[in-house]
Design a protein around this motif. Structure first.
Motif, mmCIF file in Angstrom:
data_model
loop_
_atom_site.group_PDB
_atom_site.id
_atom_site.type_symbol
_atom_site.label_atom_id
_atom_site.label_comp_id
_atom_site.label_asym_id
_atom_site.label_seq_id
_atom_site.Cartn_x
_atom_site.Cartn_y
_atom_site.Cartn_z
ATOM 1 N N PHE A 111 3.742 15.503 -10.621
ATOM 2 C CA PHE A 111 2.488 14.895 -10.157
ATOM 3 C C PHE A 111 1.578 15.852 -9.402
ATOM 4 C CE2 PHE A 111 5.676 11.557 -10.535
ATOM 5 C CZ PHE A 111 5.031 10.658 -11.361
ATOM 6 N N GLY A 112 2.120 16.946 -8.906
ATOM 7 C CA GLY A 112 1.321 17.927 -8.192
ATOM 8 C C GLY A 112 1.384 17.761 -6.684
ATOM 9 N N LYS A 113 0.826 18.768 -6.015
ATOM 10 C CA LYS A 113 0.823 18.803 -4.553
ATOM 11 C C LYS A 113 -0.558 19.240 -4.089
ATOM 12 C CE LYS A 113 3.242 20.942 -0.689
ATOM 13 N NZ LYS A 113 4.332 21.844 -0.278
ATOM 14 N N SER A 114 -1.079 18.553 -3.103
ATOM 15 C CA SER A 114 -2.387 18.872 -2.549
ATOM 16 C C SER A 114 -2.253 19.957 -1.486
ATOM 17 C CB SER A 114 -2.998 17.615 -1.938
ATOM 18 O OG SER A 114 -4.248 17.888 -1.368
ATOM 19 N N LYS A 115 -3.311 20.715 -1.297
ATOM 20 C CA LYS A 115 -3.305 21.750 -0.264
ATOM 21 C C LYS A 115 -3.689 21.192 1.106
ATOM 22 C CE LYS A 115 -4.142 25.454 -3.446
ATOM 23 N NZ LYS A 115 -4.971 26.513 -3.918
ATOM 24 N N VAL A 116 -4.275 19.998 1.104
ATOM 25 C CA VAL A 116 -4.661 19.344 2.352
ATOM 26 C C VAL A 116 -4.039 17.952 2.400
ATOM 27 C CG1 VAL A 116 -6.825 20.596 2.644
ATOM 28 C CG2 VAL A 116 -6.813 18.478 1.358
ATOM 29 N N CYS A 117 -3.801 17.478 3.596
ATOM 30 C CA CYS A 117 -3.193 16.163 3.782
ATOM 31 C C CYS A 117 -4.169 15.065 3.372
ATOM 32 C CB CYS A 117 -2.765 15.999 5.241
ATOM 33 S SG CYS A 117 -1.526 14.723 5.491
ATOM 34 N N PHE A 118 -3.622 13.967 2.885
ATOM 35 C CA PHE A 118 -4.391 12.820 2.416
ATOM 36 C C PHE A 118 -5.351 12.307 3.494
ATOM 37 C CE2 PHE A 118 -4.634 8.147 2.082
ATOM 38 C CZ PHE A 118 -5.236 8.039 0.845
ATOM 39 N N SER A 119 -6.551 11.952 3.066
ATOM 40 C CA SER A 119 -7.545 11.380 3.970
ATOM 41 C C SER A 119 -8.048 10.070 3.363
ATOM 42 C CB SER A 119 -8.705 12.356 4.159
ATOM 43 O OG SER A 119 -9.659 11.809 5.025
ATOM 44 N N PRO A 120 -7.871 8.942 4.047
ATOM 45 C CA PRO A 120 -8.259 7.645 3.482
ATOM 46 C C PRO A 120 -9.772 7.437 3.478
ATOM 47 C CG PRO A 120 -7.511 7.371 5.720
ATOM 48 C CD PRO A 120 -7.292 8.818 5.378
ATOM 49 N N SER A 121 -10.197 6.534 2.617
ATOM 50 C CA SER A 121 -11.614 6.168 2.588
ATOM 51 C C SER A 121 -11.933 5.358 3.849
ATOM 52 C CB SER A 121 -11.917 5.340 1.334
ATOM 53 O OG SER A 121 -11.248 4.100 1.406
ATOM 54 N N ALA A 122 -13.197 5.233 4.144
ATOM 55 C CA ALA A 122 -13.633 4.495 5.340
ATOM 56 C C ALA A 122 -13.146 3.048 5.302
ATOM 57 C CB ALA A 122 -15.148 4.554 5.457
ATOM 58 N N GLU A 123 -13.070 2.484 4.111
ATOM 59 C CA GLU A 123 -12.639 1.086 3.937
ATOM 60 C C GLU A 123 -11.227 0.853 4.480
ATOM 61 O OE1 GLU A 123 -11.796 -1.989 0.205
ATOM 62 O OE2 GLU A 123 -12.455 0.058 -0.192
ATOM 63 N N TYR A 124 -10.353 1.863 4.356
ATOM 64 C CA TYR A 124 -8.954 1.710 4.749
ATOM 65 C C TYR A 124 -8.560 2.506 5.993
ATOM 66 C CZ TYR A 124 -8.410 -0.374 0.120
ATOM 67 O OH TYR A 124 -8.527 -1.180 -0.980
ATOM 68 N N ARG A 125 -9.465 3.211 6.578
ATOM 69 C CA ARG A 125 -9.153 4.108 7.696
ATOM 70 C C ARG A 125 -8.435 3.405 8.849
ATOM 71 N NH1 ARG A 125 -12.848 8.896 8.052
ATOM 72 N NH2 ARG A 125 -12.497 8.289 5.955
ATOM 73 N N SER A 126 -8.750 2.156 9.116
ATOM 74 C CA SER A 126 -8.147 1.446 10.257
ATOM 75 C C SER A 126 -6.650 1.200 10.052
ATOM 76 C CB SER A 126 -8.855 0.123 10.485
ATOM 77 O OG SER A 126 -8.673 -0.734 9.391
ATOM 78 N N ARG A 127 -6.160 1.363 8.841
ATOM 79 C CA ARG A 127 -4.733 1.123 8.566
ATOM 80 C C ARG A 127 -3.919 2.420 8.578
ATOM 81 N NH1 ARG A 127 -4.567 -2.818 3.728
ATOM 82 N NH2 ARG A 127 -2.332 -2.686 4.092
ATOM 83 N N PHE A 128 -4.547 3.514 8.972
ATOM 84 C CA PHE A 128 -3.875 4.801 9.023
ATOM 85 C C PHE A 128 -3.699 5.263 10.456
ATOM 86 C CE2 PHE A 128 -4.893 4.570 4.672
ATOM 87 C CZ PHE A 128 -3.968 5.366 4.018
ATOM 88 N N LEU A 129 -2.557 5.850 10.708
ATOM 89 C CA LEU A 129 -2.207 6.325 12.041
ATOM 90 C C LEU A 129 -2.012 7.832 11.947
ATOM 91 C CD1 LEU A 129 0.463 3.545 12.519
ATOM 92 C CD2 LEU A 129 -1.883 3.492 13.373
ATOM 93 N N PHE A 130 -2.895 8.571 12.583
ATOM 94 C CA PHE A 130 -2.819 10.022 12.516
ATOM 95 C C PHE A 130 -2.450 10.587 13.865
ATOM 96 C CE2 PHE A 130 -5.674 8.990 8.992
ATOM 97 C CZ PHE A 130 -5.037 9.663 7.965
#
Length: 130
Positions: A111-130
Motif C-alpha cells: 500500500f505504500g508509506k507516506s513521508k509525512v504523518c496523516f493530517s485529517p480534513s477540517a471536517e474530522y479534525r476534532s476527532r484526532f488527538l495529536f
C-alpha cells in the motif's frame, strides 16, 4: 479525559490512513477518536503503548487491545453490516494474529508509506488527538 475510545494507528502507513478514513465514516456515533502512534499525545498520555507501528492499538474502558483484538473491538463501534465482523472473534486468536501480522509485515510494500504523518480534513479534525 472524556475520550475513552481511541484508535492508535501508524500515521505514515497508507493502509492505516485509509482504514482511519473508513472508520470516520462507518462510526456514526462519532465516539471513536484517533491518534497516530507517533504523536505527542500518545507519548505523553499513553507512554505504556509502544510506538511499534506494526500494530494498531485500541484503548477502551481502561483496556488496551492490540492486533486482531483491536480490530474486532473497533468493529463493535461501527454501523451495520460492519459490526458483524466482530463474529470473527470465534476464530482462534493465534490464527487471527497470524493473519494480522502477515498483513502488517507487508503493508508498506503493498500500500505504500507516506513521508509525512496523516493530517485529517477540517471536517474530522476534532476527532484526532495529536
Amino acid at each position: 479525559m472524556d475520550k475513552d475510545k481511541i484508535v492508535f494507528f501508524d500515521g505514515f502507513c497508507h493502509l492505516c490512513n485509509g482504514s482511519v478514513q473508513f472508520l470516520l465514516k462507518a462510526n456514526k456515533n462519532k465516539n471513536l477518536y484517533f491518534a497516530p502512534l507517533q504523536s505527542e499525545f500518545r507519548k505523553i498520555n499513553f507512554s505504556h503503548i509502544p510506538e511499534d507501528s506494526s500494530s494498531i492499538c485500541y484503548f477502551s474502558s481502561d483496556t488496551v487491545y492490540k492486533e486482531s483484538d483491536a480490530i474486532l473491538q473497533i468493529t463493535r463501534e461501527l454501523t451495520f453490516p460492519y459490526y458483524l465482523l466482530y463474529w470473527f472473534r470465534i476464530l482462534p486468536k493465534s490464527l487471527r494474529d497470524l493473519v494480522y501480522r502477515w498483513i502488517a509485515r507487508h503493508r508498506y510494500q503493498w500500500f505504500g508509506k507516506s513521508k509525512v504523518c496523516f493530517s485529517p480534513s477540517a471536517e474530522y479534525r476534532s476527532r484526532f488527538l495529536f
